[in-house]
Design a protein around this motif. Structure first.
Motif, PDB file in Angstrom:
ATOM      1  N   ALA A 271      50.477  49.462  37.745  1.00  0.00           N
ATOM      2  CA  ALA A 271      51.382  49.703  36.544  1.00  0.00           C
ATOM      3  C   ALA A 271      51.838  48.308  35.819  1.00  0.00           C
ATOM      4  CB  ALA A 271      52.172  50.277  36.472  1.00  0.00           C
ATOM      5  N   ALA A 272      52.117  46.651  36.390  1.00  0.00           N
ATOM      6  CA  ALA A 272      51.434  45.705  35.963  1.00  0.00           C
ATOM      7  C   ALA A 272      50.732  44.436  35.720  1.00  0.00           C
ATOM      8  CB  ALA A 272      52.832  44.571  36.852  1.00  0.00           C
ATOM      9  N   LEU A 273      49.909  45.093  36.530  1.00  0.00           N
ATOM     10  CA  LEU A 273      48.319  44.880  36.479  1.00  0.00           C
ATOM     11  C   LEU A 273      47.369  44.742  34.382  1.00  0.00           C
ATOM     12  CD1 LEU A 273      46.356  46.189  39.536  1.00  0.00           C
ATOM     13  CD2 LEU A 273      47.227  43.968  39.420  1.00  0.00           C
ATOM     14  N   GLY A 274      47.256  43.428  34.011  1.00  0.00           N
ATOM     15  CA  GLY A 274      47.003  42.892  33.284  1.00  0.00           C
ATOM     16  C   GLY A 274      46.086  42.376  32.606  1.00  0.00           C
ATOM     17  N   ASP A 275      44.968  42.256  31.814  1.00  0.00           N
ATOM     18  CA  ASP A 275      43.638  41.923  31.672  1.00  0.00           C
ATOM     19  C   ASP A 275      44.276  40.448  30.862  1.00  0.00           C
ATOM     20  OD1 ASP A 275      42.466  44.031  32.139  1.00  0.00           O
ATOM     21  OD2 ASP A 275      41.902  44.468  30.003  1.00  0.00           O
ATOM     22  N   SER A 276      43.243  39.106  31.226  1.00  0.00           N
ATOM     23  CA  SER A 276      43.518  38.145  30.765  1.00  0.00           C
ATOM     24  C   SER A 276      42.031  37.454  31.767  1.00  0.00           C
ATOM     25  CB  SER A 276      44.394  36.889  31.747  1.00  0.00           C
ATOM     26  OG  SER A 276      44.185  36.954  32.701  1.00  0.00           O
ATOM     27  N   GLU A 277      41.843  36.257  30.594  1.00  0.00           N
ATOM     28  CA  GLU A 277      40.494  35.497  30.995  1.00  0.00           C
ATOM     29  C   GLU A 277      40.587  34.248  29.867  1.00  0.00           C
ATOM     30  OE1 GLU A 277      37.548  36.198  28.622  1.00  0.00           O
ATOM     31  OE2 GLU A 277      39.072  37.596  27.155  1.00  0.00           O
ATOM     32  N   ALA A 278      40.200  33.161  30.812  1.00  0.00           N
ATOM     33  CA  ALA A 278      40.205  31.276  30.530  1.00  0.00           C
ATOM     34  C   ALA A 278      38.926  31.117  31.017  1.00  0.00           C
ATOM     35  CB  ALA A 278      41.194  31.192  31.560  1.00  0.00           C
ATOM     36  N   VAL A 279      38.444  30.370  29.987  1.00  0.00           N
ATOM     37  CA  VAL A 279      37.346  28.882  30.937  1.00  0.00           C
ATOM     38  C   VAL A 279      38.335  27.695  31.284  1.00  0.00           C
ATOM     39  CG1 VAL A 279      35.398  27.308  30.336  1.00  0.00           C
ATOM     40  CG2 VAL A 279      35.718  29.809  28.848  1.00  0.00           C
ATOM     41  N   ASP A 280      37.294  27.639  32.224  1.00  0.00           N
ATOM     42  CA  ASP A 280      38.693  26.274  33.242  1.00  0.00           C
ATOM     43  C   ASP A 280      37.621  25.628  33.532  1.00  0.00           C
ATOM     44  OD1 ASP A 280      40.129  24.172  33.981  1.00  0.00           O
ATOM     45  OD2 ASP A 280      42.244  25.824  34.696  1.00  0.00           O
ATOM     46  N   VAL A 281      37.466  24.342  34.599  1.00  0.00           N
ATOM     47  CA  VAL A 281      36.240  23.718  35.854  1.00  0.00           C
ATOM     48  C   VAL A 281      36.411  24.520  37.235  1.00  0.00           C
ATOM     49  CG1 VAL A 281      37.027  21.764  34.455  1.00  0.00           C
ATOM     50  CG2 VAL A 281      38.208  22.438  36.698  1.00  0.00           C
ATOM     51  N   SER A 282      35.278  24.785  37.710  1.00  0.00           N
ATOM     52  CA  SER A 282      34.875  25.789  39.022  1.00  0.00           C
ATOM     53  C   SER A 282      36.355  25.667  39.930  1.00  0.00           C
ATOM     54  CB  SER A 282      33.908  25.424  39.271  1.00  0.00           C
ATOM     55  OG  SER A 282      33.781  23.994  39.693  1.00  0.00           O
ATOM     56  N   TYR A 283      36.185  24.504  40.779  1.00  0.00           N
ATOM     57  CA  TYR A 283      37.104  24.622  41.973  1.00  0.00           C
ATOM     58  C   TYR A 283      39.043  24.958  40.901  1.00  0.00           C
ATOM     59  CZ  TYR A 283      40.075  19.998  40.247  1.00  0.00           C
ATOM     60  OH  TYR A 283      40.079  19.402  39.716  1.00  0.00           O
ATOM     61  N   LYS A 284      39.438  24.798  40.115  1.00  0.00           N
ATOM     62  CA  LYS A 284      40.564  25.460  39.661  1.00  0.00           C
ATOM     63  C   LYS A 284      40.271  26.959  39.402  1.00  0.00           C
ATOM     64  CE  LYS A 284      42.402  21.615  37.117  1.00  0.00           C
ATOM     65  NZ  LYS A 284      43.492  20.620  35.599  1.00  0.00           N
ATOM     66  N   VAL A 285      39.181  27.686  39.222  1.00  0.00           N
ATOM     67  CA  VAL A 285      38.827  29.152  39.138  1.00  0.00           C
ATOM     68  C   VAL A 285      38.239  29.413  40.317  1.00  0.00           C
ATOM     69  CG1 VAL A 285      37.676  30.114  38.381  1.00  0.00           C
ATOM     70  CG2 VAL A 285      37.987  28.611  36.735  1.00  0.00           C
ATOM     71  N   PHE A 286      38.449  28.817  41.223  1.00  0.00           N
ATOM     72  CA  PHE A 286      37.631  29.452  43.388  1.00  0.00           C
ATOM     73  C   PHE A 286      39.404  29.562  43.553  1.00  0.00           C
ATOM     74  CE2 PHE A 286      32.978  27.206  41.923  1.00  0.00           C
ATOM     75  CZ  PHE A 286      32.846  28.983  42.217  1.00  0.00           C
ATOM     76  N   THR A 287      39.798  28.744  43.650  1.00  0.00           N
ATOM     77  CA  THR A 287      41.133  28.666  44.384  1.00  0.00           C
ATOM     78  C   THR A 287      42.139  29.204  43.717  1.00  0.00           C
ATOM     79  OG1 THR A 287      41.852  26.767  43.244  1.00  0.00           O
ATOM     80  CG2 THR A 287      40.425  26.174  44.426  1.00  0.00           C
TER      81      THR A 287
END
Length: 425
Positions: A271-287
């Motif tokens: 129930a606590a899961l929510g939507d979000s989005e961002a744009v960032d450098v690849s290694y910060k997103v992958f890890t």
């Protein structure tokens, strides 16, 4: 001095521990081991859940072999003991990046490659598929540099340390890039009905199913021209530190003490899961950050069997009435040509099951493992499984070629250990 892995489920006491600071030091250790009839292994940082890194002979610690050796156009040669976290930082300073990677960055370069560490990607494979050259010390003390077109290259990229000790790795890299990262909640039933479209529509797909619910957290990453829109400090802390580590760790602890509460805990989490989005450098997103200690089993199945694998896993959990706190994680990769890559020769999907470290549940892993084996699954080399050489030789087309090469290069089994005796024979 005893060695204990990250999860605390593997330990051993080598006869001697060394920290080589050069390739020559590794050569000397190999020659000393051969002269005294001892075995020798280079460990990573202990992020494998199996005994793959253990030795009763000379254990080499990787801390003296770190850093970038050279940059050349789209290639970077890095010393084998360099942690992935450090490699990411060094590449970023030069405006470079790996095309894909897994979410754990504490591993060393060599340890990650040798056990087949992978991320998730429609078009880009795991770390071994981004390697263009390897330097390794062989059992006779010679130093070999191998490249595409050589059998040793395709065998040693995911070599389990059985063919030699890696001292340097050359990666194919590319200009640093941004990823559009999106998190959303979807029903498992909906995902099972749209796996092909989800996979084809996204460069990187990763989703987590919460047992005892129909809820999944779906993460998609796709390249973006920018501008960068990184998550704010508060949002990053809330998602990646507080919810995914602090709160989740507390939920695991409560579930471990009161197992009957786990289905309800998972419902609250869903129930606590929510939507979000961002744009960032690849290694910060992958890890990602992983503070809660766990045990893990992961199998790669042919991608066309993924829906069946998930349905059977869900039905098994319900039928056996197991109480499972950790999500089941799903990722995908394209075919690989590394002989012992779990994705060798076929588009693959990965199903990873985790258990809170203080409350192991061997029956859960064994039951899911039986499901995966019926679907021609290949266990991740660094994660828990019970398969031996007899099984593995049936699911890896180049298994016999690998063991024949091993027989030729290391007939005295200088690089062997008890775990390799089981999985390689």
């Amino acid at each position: 001095m005893a060695f204990v892995n990250w999860a605390g489920n593997q330990s051993g006491t080598p006869a001697e521990v060394r920290t080589p600071a050069s390739v020559a030091d590794v050569v000397q250790a190999v020659r000393d081991a051969a002269a005294t009839a001892r075995r020798v292994r280079m460990i990573g940082t202990g992020h494998s859940f199996t005994g793959v890194a253990l030795t009763d002979g000379i254990m080499l610690r990787p801390g003296g072999l770190t850093g970038i050796r050279s940059y050349a156009d789209d290639r970077v040669t890095v010393l084998a003991g360099t942690p992935l976290r450090r490699l990411n930082e060094l590449l970023d300073r030069h405006g470079l990046a790996l095309a894909n990677m897994g979410d754990i960055t504490d591993q060393t370069v060599a340890g990650a490659i040798q056990t087949g560490t992978h991320g998730t990607g429609r078009d880009s494979g795991g770390l071994a598929d981004q390697v263009v050259e390897l330097e390794l010390v062989l059992a006779d003390g010679s130093v070999a540099t191998v490249a595409p077109g050589e059998d040793l290259f395709d065998a040693a990229r995911v070599g389990l340390g059985a063919l030699g000790i890696l001292t340097a790795v050359t990666f194919r890299v590319e200009p640093a890039f941004l990823l559009h990262h999106r998190r959303r909640k979807l029903a498992l039933g909906k995902i099972l009905g749209s796996l092909d479209s989800l996979t084809s529509a996204n460069e990187h797909l990763d989703f987590f199913w919460l047992p005892h619910t129909d809820a999944c957290l779906v993460k998609t990453n796709n390249r973006s021209p920018g501008p960068a829109r990184p998550p704010g400090a508060v949002r990053h802390w809330l998602d990646n530190v507080f919810l995914e580590n602090t709160v989740f760790g507390a939920a695991c602890a409560v579930g471990g003490r009161f197992p009957d509460l786990i289905p309800r805990i998972n419902e609250v989490s869903a129930a606590a899961l929510g939507d979000s989005e961002a744009v960032d450098v690849s290694y910060k997103v992958f890890t990602a950050r992983r503070d809660v200690r766990f045990l893990e089993m992961e199998y790669a199945v042919p991608r066309e069997h993924l829906a069946q694998a998930l349905r059977e896993t869900r039905d098994l959990i319900e039928r056996m009435d197991w109480k499972i706190t950790f999500p089941v994680e799903v990722r995908v990769t394209p075919p690989s040509d590394a002989w012992l890559s779990t994705a060798y020769g076929r588009p693959s999907a990965y199903v990873a099951c985790h258990i809170y470290r203080p409350t192991p549940n061997p029956a859960y892993f064994e039951g899911v493992e039986d499901v995966m084996a019926r679907l021609y699954g290949r266990p991740h080399w660094g994660k828990l499984h019970t398969r031996d050489a007899a099984y593995l030789s049936k699911v890896y087309p180049r298994f016999a070629d690998f063991t024949a090469l091993r027989d030729r290069l290391d007939p005295r089994r200088l690089f062997a250990n008890d775990h390799l005796d089981v999985v390689l024979g």
